[in-house]
Design an enzyme around this catalytic site. Structure first.
Site, mmCIF file in Angstrom:
data_model
loop_
_atom_site.group_PDB
_atom_site.id
_atom_site.type_symbol
_atom_site.label_atom_id
_atom_site.label_comp_id
_atom_site.label_asym_id
_atom_site.label_seq_id
_atom_site.Cartn_x
_atom_site.Cartn_y
_atom_site.Cartn_z
ATOM 1 N N LEU A 46 0.857 -1.176 0.000
ATOM 2 C CA LEU A 46 0.000 0.000 0.000
ATOM 3 C C LEU A 46 0.897 1.230 0.000
ATOM 4 O O LEU A 46 1.966 1.228 0.611
ATOM 5 C CB LEU A 46 -0.885 0.023 1.255
ATOM 6 C CG LEU A 46 -2.120 -0.879 1.272
ATOM 7 C CD1 LEU A 46 -2.696 -0.938 2.683
ATOM 8 C CD2 LEU A 46 -3.171 -0.389 0.291
ATOM 9 N N ASP A 47 0.469 2.294 -0.667
ATOM 10 C CA ASP A 47 1.213 3.546 -0.637
ATOM 11 C C ASP A 47 1.353 4.031 0.805
ATOM 12 O O ASP A 47 0.487 3.753 1.642
ATOM 13 C CB ASP A 47 0.487 4.630 -1.441
ATOM 14 C CG ASP A 47 0.423 4.316 -2.927
ATOM 15 O OD1 ASP A 47 1.308 3.587 -3.412
ATOM 16 O OD2 ASP A 47 -0.505 4.809 -3.596
#
Length: 316
Positions: A46-47
């Site tokens: 995930l960012d």
């Protein structure tokens, strides 16, 4: 002499609620330390901006993490119209500001165009590798790398809220779908630009969101165990989902105890009610349905092992 691996040999999956402002790998390392686990890996980055479900596999479960990497994902996203950034999210620099002249009908028509299977060009600010380095490293150096488009499927994308310059959406998509890219493309369709200001992953495969735990909850359990003078694993390990939860979507092939021994020694075996040739299956043994690995139905309509549990091999 092989160096002994540090940590506990635990197996299973924990569903972490990743906090914002930290990378997925840093999150993984924190969880690994809390559990004092020998081996762990996450199942799809995930960012740093993003929060939400990050399945982390321990021990033998890492053998089956690819199935979670390949599974569908669900997201809740809030986009800001009128500004485009170099990363397509609020962590980047604003590179363009435009007036917003968008009504709800126009917005819904543009959103509808993303449904179905389309080609998507990944962002330069992604973790995809080029010559061994993630693309975002090149992007930070101002180097543009040509990227090929990839097939993605958006099963559903729904408008939840449109207030002022904010758009909130819910997305159910295939692996490899970049929500930042969808948001940037939506902004260009609308003629005003857009970027992500909030992103939360609400689903991976069929895992329920109510099973996620935070870093703070895990650390609190570890601290509680130490305070009580017990092993932290006594409080932490009950949170682990079983190893085969990573392959829960595969059809089951139930074999006898003798068949299970053969599978663990690399031999194909017969079983009843098998799916068609070439199908991947989740192999269980006996009435207890003890999971021992995954296999494939071969040309002789037998279950051929593909990946099995090492700890079960030791028992066989």
């Amino acid at each position: 002499m092989a160096r002994r691996r540090k940590g506990r040999p635990i197996d299973g999956v924990i569903l972490l609620d990743k906090p914002t402002g930290i990378t997925s790998n840093d999150t993984l390392q924190k969880v690994k330390r809390i559990f004092f686990a020998q081996k762990a890996g996450h199942t799809g980055a995930l960012d740093p901006l993003a929060t939400g479900m990050l399945p982390i596999c321990f021990g033998e479960a890492t053998k089956f993490s690819q199935f979670l990497l390949d599974s569908d994902k669900r997201y809740r996203v809030i986009a800001k119209l009128g500004e485009r950034t170099n990363t397509s999210d609020s962590d980047g620099e604003v590179v363009e500001t435009r007036e917003v002249k968008v009504d709800r009908g126009q917005l819904e028509r543009c959103i509808a165009k993303f449904r179905g299977t389309t080609d998507q060009i990944p962002s330069m600010f992604s973790a995809l590798k080029y010559q061994g380095r993630p693309l975002y490293e090149y992007a930070r150096e101002g180097i543009e790398i040509p990227r090929e488009s990839r097939k993605i499927t958006v099963h559903s994308i729904e408008l939840l809220r449109f207030e002022g310059h904010e758009v909130e959406m819910e997305v159910h998509c295939s692996k490899g779908t970049y929500i930042r890219t969808i948001t940037d493309d939506l902004g260009e369709m609308l003629g005003c630009g857009a970027h992500v200001v909030y992103l939360r992953r609400t689903g991976v495969s069929d895992y329920p969101m109510e099973n996620v735990v935070t870093l703070e909850q895990l650390q609190a359990l570890r601290d509680q165990a130490i305070e009580q003078g017990i092993e932290p694993g006594e409080l932490l390990d009950p949170l682990l989902l079983p190893t085969d939860s990573a392959v829960q979507d595969l059809p089951e092939a139930n074999v006898t105890v003798e068949g299970g021994d053969a599978i663990l020694h690399g031999q194909p075996v017969k079983a009843s009610q098998l799916p068609e040739q070439g199908t991947l299956v989740r192999i269980t043994v006996g009435e207890q349905r003890d999971f021992i690995g995954i296999g494939e139905i071969d040309q002789n309509n037998m279950v051929a092992p593909k990946r099995v549990m090492a700890n079960k091999q030791d028992e066989a």
